[in-house]
Write a protein that holds these residues in place. Structure first.
Motif, PDB file in Angstrom:
ATOM      1  N   GLU A  14       0.826  -1.214   0.000  1.00 53.90           N
ATOM      2  CA  GLU A  14       0.000   0.000   0.000  1.00 53.90           C
ATOM      3  C   GLU A  14       0.855   1.258   0.000  1.00 53.90           C
ATOM      4  OE1 GLU A  14      -3.913  -1.779   2.384  1.00 53.90           O
ATOM      5  OE2 GLU A  14      -2.359  -0.651   3.475  1.00 53.90           O
ATOM      6  N   ASN A  15       1.990   1.222   0.671  1.00 54.82           N
ATOM      7  CA  ASN A  15       2.882   2.387   0.741  1.00 54.82           C
ATOM      8  C   ASN A  15       3.797   2.504  -0.465  1.00 54.82           C
ATOM      9  OD1 ASN A  15       1.764   3.020   3.204  1.00 54.82           O
ATOM     10  ND2 ASN A  15       3.420   2.089   4.415  1.00 54.82           N
ATOM     11  N   GLY A  16       3.680   1.554  -1.397  1.00 54.43           N
ATOM     12  CA  GLY A  16       4.495   1.621  -2.607  1.00 54.43           C
ATOM     13  C   GLY A  16       5.941   1.195  -2.421  1.00 54.43           C
ATOM     14  N   LYS A  17       6.233   0.544  -1.301  1.00 52.17           N
ATOM     15  CA  LYS A  17       7.614   0.077  -1.093  1.00 52.17           C
ATOM     16  C   LYS A  17       7.962  -1.031  -2.074  1.00 52.17           C
ATOM     17  CE  LYS A  17       7.919   1.057   3.893  1.00 52.17           C
ATOM     18  NZ  LYS A  17       8.140   0.423   5.223  1.00 52.17           N
ATOM     19  N   VAL A  18       6.973  -1.891  -2.369  1.00 56.18           N
ATOM     20  CA  VAL A  18       7.175  -2.967  -3.343  1.00 56.18           C
ATOM     21  C   VAL A  18       6.018  -2.960  -4.327  1.00 56.18           C
ATOM     22  CG1 VAL A  18       8.568  -4.462  -1.873  1.00 56.18           C
ATOM     23  CG2 VAL A  18       6.080  -4.622  -1.775  1.00 56.18           C
ATOM     24  N   LYS A  19       6.313  -3.349  -5.554  1.00 52.36           N
ATOM     25  CA  LYS A  19       5.296  -3.429  -6.600  1.00 52.36           C
ATOM     26  C   LYS A  19       4.909  -4.888  -6.816  1.00 52.36           C
ATOM     27  CE  LYS A  19       7.158   0.592  -9.066  1.00 52.36           C
ATOM     28  NZ  LYS A  19       7.746   1.060 -10.348  1.00 52.36           N
TER      29      LYS A  19
ATOM     30  N   LEU B 236       1.753 -15.137  -2.897  1.00 50.15           N
ATOM     31  CA  LEU B 236       2.675 -14.040  -3.174  1.00 50.15           C
ATOM     32  C   LEU B 236       4.103 -14.572  -3.164  1.00 50.15           C
ATOM     33  CD1 LEU B 236       1.211 -11.220  -0.872  1.00 50.15           C
ATOM     34  CD2 LEU B 236       0.766 -11.606  -3.299  1.00 50.15           C
ATOM     35  N   VAL B 237       4.859 -14.199  -4.182  1.00 54.91           N
ATOM     36  CA  VAL B 237       6.262 -14.596  -4.248  1.00 54.91           C
ATOM     37  C   VAL B 237       7.106 -13.345  -4.480  1.00 54.91           C
ATOM     38  CG1 VAL B 237       8.014 -15.999  -5.405  1.00 54.91           C
ATOM     39  CG2 VAL B 237       5.672 -16.861  -5.179  1.00 54.91           C
ATOM     40  N   LEU B 238       7.989 -13.067  -3.528  1.00 57.69           N
ATOM     41  CA  LEU B 238       8.932 -11.966  -3.670  1.00 57.69           C
ATOM     42  C   LEU B 238      10.081 -12.450  -4.540  1.00 57.69           C
ATOM     43  CD1 LEU B 238       9.429  -9.029  -2.556  1.00 57.69           C
ATOM     44  CD2 LEU B 238      10.913 -10.108  -0.833  1.00 57.69           C
ATOM     45  N   VAL B 239      10.391 -11.715  -5.625  1.00 56.47           N
ATOM     46  CA  VAL B 239      11.389 -12.175  -6.594  1.00 56.47           C
ATOM     47  C   VAL B 239      12.480 -11.131  -6.763  1.00 56.47           C
ATOM     48  CG1 VAL B 239       9.773 -13.651  -7.843  1.00 56.47           C
ATOM     49  CG2 VAL B 239      10.026 -11.260  -8.529  1.00 56.47           C
ATOM     50  N   ALA B 240      13.665 -11.601  -7.175  1.00 56.18           N
ATOM     51  CA  ALA B 240      14.796 -10.693  -7.361  1.00 56.18           C
ATOM     52  C   ALA B 240      15.806 -11.353  -8.294  1.00 56.18           C
ATOM     53  CB  ALA B 240      15.445 -10.371  -6.024  1.00 56.18           C
ATOM     54  N   ASN B 241      16.797 -10.578  -8.711  1.00 53.18           N
ATOM     55  CA  ASN B 241      17.836 -11.079  -9.603  1.00 53.18           C
ATOM     56  C   ASN B 241      19.013 -11.695  -8.855  1.00 53.18           C
ATOM     57  OD1 ASN B 241      16.711 -10.378 -12.213  1.00 53.18           O
ATOM     58  ND2 ASN B 241      17.058  -8.245 -11.641  1.00 53.18           N
ATOM     59  N   SER B 242      19.081 -11.469  -7.544  1.00 56.50           N
ATOM     60  CA  SER B 242      20.170 -12.019  -6.745  1.00 56.50           C
ATOM     61  C   SER B 242      19.701 -12.144  -5.298  1.00 56.50           C
ATOM     62  CB  SER B 242      21.405 -11.104  -6.810  1.00 56.50           C
ATOM     63  OG  SER B 242      21.133  -9.860  -6.184  1.00 56.50           O
TER      64      SER B 242
ATOM     65  N   PHE C  67       6.688  -8.543 -14.285  1.00 61.80           N
ATOM     66  CA  PHE C  67       7.401  -7.578 -15.106  1.00 61.80           C
ATOM     67  C   PHE C  67       7.496  -6.234 -14.394  1.00 61.80           C
ATOM     68  CE2 PHE C  67       7.381  -4.175 -18.341  1.00 61.80           C
ATOM     69  CZ  PHE C  67       8.587  -4.475 -18.979  1.00 61.80           C
ATOM     70  N   ASN C  68       8.707  -5.735 -14.268  1.00 62.19           N
ATOM     71  CA  ASN C  68       8.955  -4.442 -13.635  1.00 62.19           C
ATOM     72  C   ASN C  68       8.315  -4.354 -12.253  1.00 62.19           C
ATOM     73  OD1 ASN C  68      10.153  -1.903 -13.614  1.00 62.19           O
ATOM     74  ND2 ASN C  68       8.300  -0.885 -14.375  1.00 62.19           N
ATOM     75  N   SER C  69       8.337  -5.464 -11.522  1.00 63.05           N
ATOM     76  CA  SER C  69       7.756  -5.476 -10.185  1.00 63.05           C
ATOM     77  C   SER C  69       8.617  -6.333  -9.267  1.00 63.05           C
ATOM     78  CB  SER C  69       6.313  -5.992 -10.213  1.00 63.05           C
ATOM     79  OG  SER C  69       6.277  -7.298 -10.720  1.00 63.05           O
ATOM     80  N   ASP C  70       8.281  -6.272  -7.966  1.00 61.46           N
ATOM     81  CA  ASP C  70       9.069  -6.986  -6.959  1.00 61.46           C
ATOM     82  C   ASP C  70       8.393  -8.271  -6.505  1.00 61.46           C
ATOM     83  OD1 ASP C  70      10.905  -4.638  -6.548  1.00 61.46           O
ATOM     84  OD2 ASP C  70       9.018  -3.726  -5.902  1.00 61.46           O
ATOM     85  N   MET C  71       7.121  -8.389  -6.792  1.00 60.14           N
ATOM     86  CA  MET C  71       6.348  -9.486  -6.240  1.00 60.14           C
ATOM     87  C   MET C  71       5.412 -10.043  -7.311  1.00 60.14           C
ATOM     88  SD  MET C  71       4.248  -9.320  -2.658  1.00 60.14           S
ATOM     89  CE  MET C  71       5.575  -8.376  -1.909  1.00 60.14           C
ATOM     90  N   VAL C  72       5.285 -11.366  -7.340  1.00 64.85           N
ATOM     91  CA  VAL C  72       4.395 -12.029  -8.299  1.00 64.85           C
ATOM     92  C   VAL C  72       3.203 -12.594  -7.540  1.00 64.85           C
ATOM     93  CG1 VAL C  72       4.167 -13.869  -9.996  1.00 64.85           C
ATOM     94  CG2 VAL C  72       6.323 -12.632  -9.804  1.00 64.85           C
ATOM     95  N   SER C  73       2.007 -12.305  -8.038  1.00 66.46           N
ATOM     96  CA  SER C  73       0.794 -12.902  -7.511  1.00 66.46           C
ATOM     97  C   SER C  73       0.464 -14.114  -8.384  1.00 66.46           C
ATOM     98  CB  SER C  73      -0.362 -11.901  -7.551  1.00 66.46           C
ATOM     99  OG  SER C  73      -1.569 -12.514  -7.177  1.00 66.46           O
ATOM    100  N   ILE C  74       0.549 -15.322  -7.788  1.00 63.60           N
ATOM    101  CA  ILE C  74       0.386 -16.546  -8.562  1.00 63.60           C
ATOM    102  C   ILE C  74      -0.332 -17.599  -7.725  1.00 63.60           C
ATOM    103  CG2 ILE C  74       2.741 -17.210  -7.906  1.00 63.60           C
ATOM    104  CD1 ILE C  74       2.897 -18.875 -10.457  1.00 63.60           C
TER     105      ILE C  74
END
Length: 402
Positions: free
Chosen positions: A361-366, A383-389, A372-379
């Motif tokens: 809600e505070n926009g800390k994570v998308k 909820l899955v928090l994703v990253a490149n490393s 795509f262009n977000s930090d979290m996948v709804s599947i």
């Protein structure tokens, strides 16, 4: 003192680096044997054409043989391009002289369709075939050697039988024409060697890699049939992870085989470190996972293999358990699916806790369904928090917790 089995590639040089002795040496190194070279010709070649071929004089071919055998005494060798009768004749002479066990790859035509031979070599090739441990013709080469067209799997088998009866052990490669089916005749026994058809045009060097892999496995002490089957798997992987280089048929990648295994182990080690941090930082998991909720983490490799926990992360009140062990490529879980969707490397399945919802809600994570262009996948309602490393993932966790 360390050592490796020594083998020889008796082949032409591909200036494009994808086939010929270059492919052989890459295969030898990838399989842990030491490759030496008897260069028979030089080609001006790339992924779509051969513009020139320069034969090496027979006396210099002989000198290469003699110098190698004087020092290394390898037991196994393989051939690649032998462009003329005089080259074949000197190779035969040296194979007999030194008692070399030969894997004969009768290279006649490049993947581009360019001829790699200058004349009718069959009279000389017949003699070398009889001195070989096994030959590995593809469909077109087998047609030349056996004398009839191969238009069906039955033809493939008849061709293999005919070549065996005249010359000895053989495996005729049906390749993509017969959905990865090859037929071998070894010591009179006919064996179908089945594989998977890989849809790609990037197959430059595949025949060289196959025969080189057979040679390498033989030198490591495996029986002939085992060597053939393992080489089949090796070349399939090399084709599946071939390289889209050049304007024609890109090269297969023999190095993908050890690199894939290295990537799996690196993913396992990276996941161990991540789990250690998650377990050590006591404030992390209680604020990310609801009571009675089961989570998991995963790391995916450039080869789309993945490391993940067998059981996952179990949370009950203030008690958190990491239920291992770490497995490579078990049944895909939600985290792995999210990583595939988002093309990210590392992820952790979390719960919609108050802390997590507030950070969204505070926009800390998308958050998105595609990642795509977000930090979290709804599947799948998760909820899955994703990253490149792992570093980026931990940074995102800390951002949520602030």
């Amino acid at each position: 003192m360390r050592s490796r089995p020594v083998v020889i590639t008796i082949a032409g040089s591909d200036s494009g680096g994808g086939a010929g002795l270059q492919a052989d040496l890459k295969t030898f190194t990838s399989l842990g044997v030491f490759g030496t070279t008897v260069i028979t010709s030089l080609t001006a070649q790339n992924t779509f054409e051969v513009t020139n071929v320069l034969e090496v004089p027979p006396d210099f071919i002989a000198a290469q043989f003699d110098t190698i055998m004087k020092d290394f005494s390898p037991l196994y060798a393989k051939t690649g391009m032998l462009a003329s009768r005089k080259i074949i004749d000197i190779v035969k002479e040296k194979v007999i002289q030194y008692g070399i066990k030969l894997v004969l790859d009768p290279v006649m035509v490049a993947k581009s369709g360019s001829s790699l031979i200058s004349e009718d070599i069959m009279p000389s090739l017949e003699g070398l075939l009889k001195e070989s441990l096994i030959s590995t013709p593809n469909k077109f080469e087998a047609e030349i050697i056996s004398g009839f067209k191969i238009e069906s799997p039955d033809d493939l088998m008849r061709s293999a039988r005919k070549i065996y009866e005249k010359y000895g052990n053989v495996i005729v490669k049906g390749g993509s024409y017969f959905n990865g089916l090859d037929v071998a005749v070894i010591d009179g026994n006919t064996i179908e060697v089945r594989g998977n058809k890989v849809e790609t045009k990037n197959v430059h060097g595949s025949g060289d890699v196959f025969s080189a892999a057979i040679t390498a496995y033989l030198a490591k002490g495996f029986p002939l049939l085992n060597s053939i089957k393992m080489a089949k798997e090796f070349v399939e992987n090399s084709i599946a992870f071939s390289l889209d280089l050049g304007k024609g048929h890109g090269p297969v990648d023999p190095f993908s085989n050890p690199e894939r295994k290295i990537a799996m182990e690196e993913a396992r080690e990276e996941l161990e470190k991540l789990l250690y941090i998650l377990e050590k930082e006591k404030d992390y998991l209680p604020k990310l996972i609801d009571d009675d909720e089961k989570a998991n983490v995963a790391i995916i490799t450039p080869y789309n293999d993945y490391a993940t926990l067998a059981g996952g992360i179990i949370r009950y009140l203030e008690w958190t358990k990491l239920d291992g062990p770490i497995l490579i490529n078990p049944k895909k879980n939600t985290v792995v699916k999210a990583l595939e969707i988002s093309s990210k490397r590392v992820g952790i399945k979390i719960s919609p806790t108050q802390t997590v919802i507030k950070s969204i809600e505070n926009g800390k994570v998308k958050i998105s369904e595609s990642g795509f262009n977000s930090d979290m996948v709804s599947i799948d309602g998760k909820l899955v928090l994703v990253a490149n490393s792992t570093e980026e993932l931990l940074s995102k966790i800390e951002m949520i917790l602030k």
